[in-house]
Design a protein around this motif. Sequence first.
Motif, PDB file in Angstrom:
ATOM      1  N   ARG A 115      19.986  29.136  21.225  1.00  0.00           N
ATOM      2  CA  ARG A 115      19.527  30.185  20.304  1.00  0.00           C
ATOM      3  C   ARG A 115      18.869  31.290  21.131  1.00  0.00           C
ATOM      4  O   ARG A 115      17.644  31.465  21.128  1.00  0.00           O
ATOM      5  CB  ARG A 115      18.570  29.590  19.280  1.00  0.00           C
ATOM      6  CG  ARG A 115      19.166  28.450  18.478  1.00  0.00           C
ATOM      7  CD  ARG A 115      18.222  27.945  17.411  1.00  0.00           C
ATOM      8  NE  ARG A 115      18.025  28.937  16.361  1.00  0.00           N
ATOM      9  CZ  ARG A 115      17.265  28.728  15.279  1.00  0.00           C
ATOM     10  NH1 ARG A 115      16.647  27.573  15.125  1.00  0.00           N
ATOM     11  NH2 ARG A 115      17.121  29.673  14.376  1.00  0.00           N
ATOM     12  N   LEU A 116      19.698  32.043  21.836  1.00  0.00           N
ATOM     13  CA  LEU A 116      19.199  33.036  22.787  1.00  0.00           C
ATOM     14  C   LEU A 116      18.366  34.111  22.113  1.00  0.00           C
ATOM     15  O   LEU A 116      17.392  34.614  22.675  1.00  0.00           O
ATOM     16  CB  LEU A 116      20.377  33.664  23.540  1.00  0.00           C
ATOM     17  CG  LEU A 116      20.022  34.663  24.638  1.00  0.00           C
ATOM     18  CD1 LEU A 116      19.162  34.004  25.706  1.00  0.00           C
ATOM     19  CD2 LEU A 116      21.289  35.242  25.261  1.00  0.00           C
ATOM     20  N   GLY A 117      18.743  34.498  20.891  1.00  0.00           N
ATOM     21  CA  GLY A 117      18.008  35.543  20.192  1.00  0.00           C
ATOM     22  C   GLY A 117      16.578  35.154  19.871  1.00  0.00           C
ATOM     23  O   GLY A 117      15.722  36.020  19.661  1.00  0.00           O
ATOM     24  N   GLN A 118      16.302  33.845  19.821  1.00  0.00           N
ATOM     25  CA  GLN A 118      14.954  33.375  19.510  1.00  0.00           C
ATOM     26  C   GLN A 118      14.151  33.048  20.765  1.00  0.00           C
ATOM     27  O   GLN A 118      13.003  32.622  20.673  1.00  0.00           O
ATOM     28  CB  GLN A 118      15.042  32.117  18.632  1.00  0.00           C
ATOM     29  CG  GLN A 118      15.833  32.294  17.358  1.00  0.00           C
ATOM     30  CD  GLN A 118      15.248  33.363  16.460  1.00  0.00           C
ATOM     31  OE1 GLN A 118      14.029  33.426  16.266  1.00  0.00           O
ATOM     32  NE2 GLN A 118      16.097  34.215  15.911  1.00  0.00           N
TER      33      GLN A 118
ATOM     34  N   THR B 298      12.553  35.277  26.801  1.00  0.00           N
ATOM     35  CA  THR B 298      12.938  35.172  28.210  1.00  0.00           C
ATOM     36  C   THR B 298      11.836  35.696  29.124  1.00  0.00           C
ATOM     37  O   THR B 298      11.561  35.112  30.174  1.00  0.00           O
ATOM     38  CB  THR B 298      14.236  35.945  28.466  1.00  0.00           C
ATOM     39  OG1 THR B 298      14.092  37.291  27.997  1.00  0.00           O
ATOM     40  CG2 THR B 298      15.405  35.297  27.746  1.00  0.00           C
TER      41      THR B 298
ATOM     42  N   LEU C 231      22.883  34.698  18.589  1.00  0.00           N
ATOM     43  CA  LEU C 231      22.178  35.892  19.048  1.00  0.00           C
ATOM     44  C   LEU C 231      21.312  36.531  17.971  1.00  0.00           C
ATOM     45  O   LEU C 231      20.823  37.639  18.158  1.00  0.00           O
ATOM     46  CB  LEU C 231      23.178  36.929  19.573  1.00  0.00           C
ATOM     47  CG  LEU C 231      23.970  36.540  20.823  1.00  0.00           C
ATOM     48  CD1 LEU C 231      24.836  37.700  21.275  1.00  0.00           C
ATOM     49  CD2 LEU C 231      23.047  36.100  21.948  1.00  0.00           C
TER      50      LEU C 231
ATOM     51  N   LEU D  95      18.343  38.912  18.840  1.00  0.00           N
ATOM     52  CA  LEU D  95      18.487  39.588  20.132  1.00  0.00           C
ATOM     53  C   LEU D  95      18.167  41.071  19.970  1.00  0.00           C
ATOM     54  O   LEU D  95      18.651  41.725  19.048  1.00  0.00           O
ATOM     55  CB  LEU D  95      19.909  39.424  20.658  1.00  0.00           C
ATOM     56  CG  LEU D  95      20.154  39.957  22.072  1.00  0.00           C
ATOM     57  CD1 LEU D  95      19.621  38.959  23.102  1.00  0.00           C
ATOM     58  CD2 LEU D  95      21.645  40.186  22.316  1.00  0.00           C
ATOM     59  N   ASN D  96      17.342  41.593  20.856  1.00  0.00           N
ATOM     60  CA  ASN D  96      16.970  43.000  20.783  1.00  0.00           C
ATOM     61  C   ASN D  96      16.681  43.510  22.183  1.00  0.00           C
ATOM     62  O   ASN D  96      16.934  42.825  23.177  1.00  0.00           O
ATOM     63  CB  ASN D  96      15.759  43.194  19.855  1.00  0.00           C
ATOM     64  CG  ASN D  96      14.626  42.249  20.201  1.00  0.00           C
ATOM     65  OD1 ASN D  96      14.246  42.122  21.364  1.00  0.00           O
ATOM     66  ND2 ASN D  96      14.086  41.577  19.182  1.00  0.00           N
TER      67      ASN D  96
ATOM     68  N   HIS E  86      15.038  41.591  25.115  1.00  0.00           N
ATOM     69  CA  HIS E  86      15.788  40.694  25.994  1.00  0.00           C
ATOM     70  C   HIS E  86      16.386  41.430  27.191  1.00  0.00           C
ATOM     71  O   HIS E  86      16.984  40.797  28.060  1.00  0.00           O
ATOM     72  CB  HIS E  86      16.905  39.996  25.208  1.00  0.00           C
ATOM     73  CG  HIS E  86      16.395  39.017  24.185  1.00  0.00           C
ATOM     74  ND1 HIS E  86      16.009  39.403  22.929  1.00  0.00           N
ATOM     75  CD2 HIS E  86      16.194  37.676  24.257  1.00  0.00           C
ATOM     76  CE1 HIS E  86      15.607  38.339  22.247  1.00  0.00           C
ATOM     77  NE2 HIS E  86      15.705  37.280  23.026  1.00  0.00           N
TER      78      HIS E  86
ATOM     79  N   ALA F  91      26.184  38.418  16.714  1.00  0.00           N
ATOM     80  CA  ALA F  91      25.891  39.379  17.788  1.00  0.00           C
ATOM     81  C   ALA F  91      25.416  40.700  17.184  1.00  0.00           C
ATOM     82  O   ALA F  91      26.099  41.287  16.346  1.00  0.00           O
ATOM     83  CB  ALA F  91      27.139  39.599  18.632  1.00  0.00           C
TER      84      ALA F  91
ATOM     85  N   PHE G 147      24.109  44.111  21.609  1.00  0.00           N
ATOM     86  CA  PHE G 147      24.863  43.200  22.472  1.00  0.00           C
ATOM     87  C   PHE G 147      25.774  43.922  23.466  1.00  0.00           C
ATOM     88  O   PHE G 147      25.858  43.500  24.633  1.00  0.00           O
ATOM     89  CB  PHE G 147      25.678  42.222  21.624  1.00  0.00           C
ATOM     90  CG  PHE G 147      26.521  41.286  22.443  1.00  0.00           C
ATOM     91  CD1 PHE G 147      25.936  40.301  23.221  1.00  0.00           C
ATOM     92  CD2 PHE G 147      27.904  41.395  22.449  1.00  0.00           C
ATOM     93  CE1 PHE G 147      26.704  39.435  23.983  1.00  0.00           C
ATOM     94  CE2 PHE G 147      28.679  40.544  23.201  1.00  0.00           C
ATOM     95  CZ  PHE G 147      28.079  39.553  23.969  1.00  0.00           C
TER      96      PHE G 147
ATOM     97  N   LEU H 256      23.859  44.675  26.642  1.00  0.00           N
ATOM     98  CA  LEU H 256      23.653  43.482  27.465  1.00  0.00           C
ATOM     99  C   LEU H 256      24.963  43.050  28.120  1.00  0.00           C
ATOM    100  O   LEU H 256      24.984  42.663  29.289  1.00  0.00           O
ATOM    101  CB  LEU H 256      23.078  42.355  26.604  1.00  0.00           C
ATOM    102  CG  LEU H 256      22.787  41.040  27.326  1.00  0.00           C
ATOM    103  CD1 LEU H 256      21.737  41.251  28.410  1.00  0.00           C
ATOM    104  CD2 LEU H 256      22.332  39.970  26.343  1.00  0.00           C
TER     105      LEU H 256
END
Length: 760
Positions: free
Chosen positions: A381-384, A387, A434, A437-438, A441, A473, A477, A480
């Motif tokens: 869950r990359l959007g959450q 990083t 995603l 995702l914003n 990131h 997405a 996106f 990125l």
Amino acid sequence: MTVVGVTEVPNMVQKYQSPVRVYKYPFELVMAAYERRFPTCHLIPMFVASDVVDEETSEDRSTHRIERRCALDVDAPRLLKRFAGVDYVYFIQKNTLNRKERTLHIESHNETFSNRVIIHETCCYSVHPENEDWTCFEQSASLDIKSFFGFESTVEKIAMKQYASSIKKGKEIIEYYLKELEDEGITHVPRWNQTSLPPPPSRPTSLLTSPPADLKVPVTAAVPIPITVNAPDSDSLEAKQDSTPLPADSLTEILAGTPEDKLDADYIKRYLGDLTPLQESCLIRLRKWLQETHKGKVKDVVLQDLITNIPKDEHILRFLRARDFNMDKAREILCQSLTWRKQHQVDYLLETWSSPQVLQDYYTGGWHHHDRDGRPLYVLRLGQMDTKGLVRALGEESLLRHVLSINEEGLRRCEENTKVFGRPISCWTCLVDLEGLNMRHLWRPGVKALLRIIEVVEANYPETLGRLLILRAPRVFPVLWTLVSPFIDENTRKKFLIYAGNDYQGPGGLVDYIDKEIIPDFLGGECMCEVPEGGLVPKSMYRTAEELENEDVRLWTETIYQSASIFKGAPHELLIEIIDASSVITWDFDVCKGDVVFNIYHSKRAPQPPRKDPLGAHGITSPGGNNVQLIDKSWTLGQDYSMVESPLTCKEGESVQGSHITRWPGFYILQWKFHNMPSCSTTNLPRVDDVLATLQVSSHKCKVMYYTEVLGSEDFRTACCDVQSLGSMTSLESSHSGFSQLSAATTSSNQSQSSSMISR
């Protein structure tokens, strides 16, 4: 007298080494079936005739030697046949049958054009080492085209095509004659012994009572193609080039080695999958090279020290696939990876690595059942995921080690699923959500850490990603993707499937790849997913720069980030020249001290060079940081330059990531300005803070650390096209699709788009 120039052509050597093929029949019965292939075989139409040239049998009849001259009708272009002058190809085949040892050794070579082309093949039938009622078959061959009147490449392609055809039918033919023997009531052939000698076989010298006239041709006039009648089963053969010829004693090589050193064809099919003959050959030869190096047979002390453990067959095969079964290239990257694994003790990572609690709580990834093909499924869950927080709290090295542990666990799960599902499973599926995702990131140290992780994984875990499903997405996106995609192998990118919005729920979505029963609950499924929900890592868990530096963790702060000081009345400005409209300006900055206002301006003309002492008027002689002013005081806003985005107020301690899609070419100015607190509107008396500020200039100082990057218009459009080609057309044409909106912005003549994300 005419002198004809001859161009020297580099040798093109093709090699083949078969796995061990197993017939579940006794050796004597397989030999009876083998003999039925001569003098011709109707199952091999190209095999038109064979004549016995010489034959010899020992007194006790335990050994039988026979030499044949075989004619093949090669399926080659008529023009090439006419150029060669004949329609048939001749080979010499020498067989040695040892009934006492229960072995048959076969050697074949081309008779024609042997000064230009060298073809050599060796085969061996022997008793299975673990079951004396089974028979093994092994084979090796080489083709060395020294020169052939400029037709070297054509001859090579024809040779490989014909060889593939012969190999494909080899095992089928033996089994056909075994079935024929069974139909005739012959299911047992007694073994040789000195008291019961087998009767000598009666055999015509040729199926044809008199050879046809067109077979009586000079032996030097045929096109040599490496086709023999001693070949096992396979699907296809692809020609690959190798740098070393097959040794003359290749028959000895076939017999050498212990049974555990060799690969069984049934094992390959069961655990590694369907491979072409050359793919099997590359695997066996690379595996053998590793074994010989491990045992010290290869005279290279460095390699001997390196290869302390021979990789598993599945792992060797992944490196071969990554280099399209080019032996030399695969061996090179495999050795580099083995060096890396030994240096970092990766083989023991699963036993020694323990994830820190912050990873267990905030790393939003985990294994979740398997996909429809039986591949292990990893959910991210990359959007959450925070990083920036993870990098600040752990450092890049800890994150990298965690990702490596995930890959090592993936290899283990592939082996486990291969056993569970009864078919080869060598890779896994990754599902990346995603949502959320914003621009946060796009924090540059985080992106750089991601790129390094991708680089390490691509180099050491090739061909482990079977499919990547990217869901929900957002519009950011493509930005990125523009940054990351150049570092991802082209073959890997082909495995990406991208869905915007909720299109993954429709036809062609998740249910095509994952059973409905195991779709995670956060994607609308009914299966509970134990992947952490993530969230922002508390700043109290951040480690200081000194702590990170002591552990040799580099966040690229010194290499890619610049610092700037901002004073009241003296903003810091950065000039960016844009040649092509629809380029993308990206920024990432931290407000280290004070509050600032961030602006973006556009001008058709270049500003004057920055003033040498812009802070002199403020009585500041040593600013202690970079400060540049570009906008001339004589310029008028709205005439000489224009504001292209609304001002953004950023407070101390905040991180800001954003992007702007340019509308016009020209000069863009990014400005960080001191934020003046609004004075009280009910009185004209100065505030206490303002009075103190006039007495202490240092309180008017702000500091930012910033990084900017421009994505070229062509690169960004290409990225958008890549994203669209990877995603479903329904997704990208939907009015809810961020891709279509963002892509349209790059070609629109009357709009620009910008977005910024502030994280506190």
